[in-house]
Motif scaffolding. Structure first.
Motif, PDB file in Angstrom:
ATOM      1  N   LEU A   6       9.381   4.808   6.590  1.00 53.62           N
ATOM      2  CA  LEU A   6       8.111   5.497   6.346  1.00 53.62           C
ATOM      3  C   LEU A   6       8.272   6.553   5.264  1.00 53.62           C
ATOM      4  CD1 LEU A   6       5.145   5.871   7.318  1.00 53.62           C
ATOM      5  CD2 LEU A   6       6.026   7.639   8.871  1.00 53.62           C
ATOM      6  N   GLY A  28       2.350   4.792   0.622  1.00 48.80           N
ATOM      7  CA  GLY A  28       2.341   5.688   1.772  1.00 48.80           C
ATOM      8  C   GLY A  28       2.367   5.006   3.117  1.00 48.80           C
ATOM      9  N   GLN A  29       2.468   3.674   3.129  1.00 54.17           N
ATOM     10  CA  GLN A  29       2.426   2.929   4.391  1.00 54.17           C
ATOM     11  C   GLN A  29       3.821   2.517   4.851  1.00 54.17           C
ATOM     12  OE1 GLN A  29      -0.622   2.389   6.176  1.00 54.17           O
ATOM     13  NE2 GLN A  29      -1.086   3.983   4.667  1.00 54.17           N
ATOM     14  N   MET A  30       3.907   2.191   6.117  1.00 57.74           N
ATOM     15  CA  MET A  30       5.156   1.768   6.736  1.00 57.74           C
ATOM     16  C   MET A  30       5.707   0.503   6.076  1.00 57.74           C
ATOM     17  SD  MET A  30       7.292   2.402   9.310  1.00 57.74           S
ATOM     18  CE  MET A  30       6.372   3.283  10.594  1.00 57.74           C
ATOM     19  N   ARG A  31       7.025   0.464   5.952  1.00 60.19           N
ATOM     20  CA  ARG A  31       7.719  -0.738   5.513  1.00 60.19           C
ATOM     21  C   ARG A  31       8.574  -1.260   6.671  1.00 60.19           C
ATOM     22  NH1 ARG A  31       9.825   0.898  -0.612  1.00 60.19           N
ATOM     23  NH2 ARG A  31       7.873   1.895  -1.289  1.00 60.19           N
ATOM     24  N   TYR A  74      -4.291 -10.372   7.719  1.00 58.37           N
ATOM     25  CA  TYR A  74      -3.637  -9.070   7.621  1.00 58.37           C
ATOM     26  C   TYR A  74      -2.186  -9.228   7.163  1.00 58.37           C
ATOM     27  CZ  TYR A  74      -1.747  -4.617   9.528  1.00 58.37           C
ATOM     28  OH  TYR A  74      -1.128  -3.408   9.711  1.00 58.37           O
ATOM     29  N   MET A  76       0.891  -8.712   3.090  1.00 53.59           N
ATOM     30  CA  MET A  76       2.154  -7.974   3.017  1.00 53.59           C
ATOM     31  C   MET A  76       3.130  -8.668   2.071  1.00 53.59           C
ATOM     32  SD  MET A  76       2.839  -7.064   7.025  1.00 53.59           S
ATOM     33  CE  MET A  76       1.597  -6.213   8.024  1.00 53.59           C
ATOM     34  N   LEU A 114       0.836  -1.193   0.000  1.00 46.29           N
ATOM     35  CA  LEU A 114       0.000   0.000   0.000  1.00 46.29           C
ATOM     36  C   LEU A 114       0.873   1.245   0.000  1.00 46.29           C
ATOM     37  CD1 LEU A 114      -2.791  -0.974   2.556  1.00 46.29           C
ATOM     38  CD2 LEU A 114      -2.707  -1.351   0.077  1.00 46.29           C
ATOM     39  N   GLY A 118       2.679  -2.286  11.618  1.00 46.19           N
ATOM     40  CA  GLY A 118       1.643  -2.163  10.590  1.00 46.19           C
ATOM     41  C   GLY A 118       2.265  -1.991   9.222  1.00 46.19           C
ATOM     42  N   SER A 119       3.110  -2.949   8.843  1.00 45.17           N
ATOM     43  CA  SER A 119       3.981  -2.781   7.673  1.00 45.17           C
ATOM     44  C   SER A 119       3.272  -3.133   6.363  1.00 45.17           C
ATOM     45  CB  SER A 119       5.228  -3.653   7.837  1.00 45.17           C
ATOM     46  OG  SER A 119       5.835  -3.411   9.077  1.00 45.17           O
ATOM     47  N   ARG A 120       2.208  -2.404   6.054  1.00 47.46           N
ATOM     48  CA  ARG A 120       1.459  -2.668   4.829  1.00 47.46           C
ATOM     49  C   ARG A 120       2.171  -2.159   3.582  1.00 47.46           C
ATOM     50  NH1 ARG A 120      -3.779  -3.999   5.013  1.00 47.46           N
ATOM     51  NH2 ARG A 120      -3.289  -4.580   2.856  1.00 47.46           N
ATOM     52  N   GLY A 121       3.262  -1.442   3.762  1.00 48.90           N
ATOM     53  CA  GLY A 121       4.047  -1.010   2.614  1.00 48.90           C
ATOM     54  C   GLY A 121       4.991  -2.073   2.078  1.00 48.90           C
TER      55      GLY A 121
END
Length: 314
Positions: free
Chosen positions: A142, A124-127, A287, A291, A122, A250-253
């Protein structure tokens, strides 16, 4: 940006390169023991390249405090003020080596990444970046609205090692009998693979026939069932610890596996239980399956990250 020098300085070797227009050039590796100071090593490198620089950034294997780093297993004392004054620079930056590793993920190319698990990154999301090497580096990465990147640094390799099976509990109990505190990098590091093998041999009352991480890996890849079972446990433990970090951040990136350990047995890793362990978080399993996870095979990610640090300051 004018010509700059970037470096990745560890306990044994220092890697230097030139950085200009977002590209590395002229990478060389120097033995730290051959030079009295980082200034001497950098001067030797610049003389070989016949260039002058206006700024540098060194990624150092240790905590940076007040512009200084004292390296473990290395006689060098690295100080930004000394580097700037001795080398007559406009800017001298020191950053932690895993901060540089994380920033390097923003410059690696697709052909330098091996897909471990498909998913949907995603924007803009955290990696999440984790690197089993000499220790276990952990960082968040981020993206910022202005196009720059923020590294969320910490000491995630020192969290408790979690046990979720009877076998793991027995290994953990043995390790706890040998040392006061068992953190994740006790096992999830280059030397940790040997410690895991030795612990398994102890609880199984077997002779330890292998005496280095390289021997354990080689035996596993050659078809030794016992060594392979140890390597499989190592992979699953890495998956479990990385899954914990991915849930926390929350590493959705996306998720990156960096460091020098896993690429040594990449094919075996891809068929291990790593991903099942990574995703095995009960109600959060779906969830985590979303990823994407990649194994980093880039040669100089720390040098790239040091260059990115300089670019973001300009």
């Amino acid at each position: 940006m004018s010509m700059a020098l970037v470096g990745d300085v560890g306990g044994t070797n220092a890697r230097f390169a030139l950085w200009q227009s977002g590209e590395l050039a002229a990478v060389e590796v120097f033995a730290c023991a051959d030079f009295a100071s980082p200034e001497a090593a950098i001067s030797a490198y610049l003389e070989r390249q016949h260039v002058t620089i206006s700024q540098l950034c060194l990624a150092c294997a240790g905590p940076v405090q007040d512009g200084q780093v004292r390296l473990t297993n290395n006689h060098w004392h690295v100080a930004a003020d000394s580097l700037r004054d001795t080398l007559k620079l406009q800017r001298a930056e020191l950053i932690n080596d895993f901060t540089a590793m994380a920033l390097g993920m923003t410059r690696v190319t697709e052909d330098e990444l091996l897909s471990v698990a498909e998913g949907q990154a995603l924007a803009g999301q955290m990696r999440l970046v984790m690197g089993p090497g000499t220790g276990l580096g952990v960082a968040g990465l981020l993206p910022l609205p202005d196009g720059r990147w923020q590294v969320i640094s910490g000491e995630g390799g020192h969290v408790n090692l979690p046990a979720t099976s009877e076998r793991e509990a027995r290994v953990l109990a043995y390790l706890q009998s040998q040392q006061d505190y068992v953190n994740a990098e006790t096992i999830l590091s280059g030397g940790g693979l040997l410690r895991l093998y030795q612990a398994c041999c102890a609880i199984d009352q077997r002779d330890c026939l292998l005496d280095s991480p390289a021997q354990v890996t080689a035996a596993a890849l050659a078809g030794d069932d016992y060594a392979d079972a140890v390597l499989e446990m190592w992979c699953c433990w890495l998956g479990r610890v990385m899954g914990n970090a991915a849930v926390t951040l929350g590493s959705r990136g996306g998720v990156y596996i960096a460091g020098g350990v896993v690429p040594r047995f990449a094919e075996r890793f891809l068929v291990s239980g790593f991903h099942q362990a990574f995703c095995g978080k009960g109600s959060m399993s779906d969830y985590l399956t979303q990823m994407p996870i990649a194994l980093v095979q880039a040669e100089w990610p720390g040098l790239l990250g040091a260059g990115v640090w300089l670019d973001q300051l300009s």
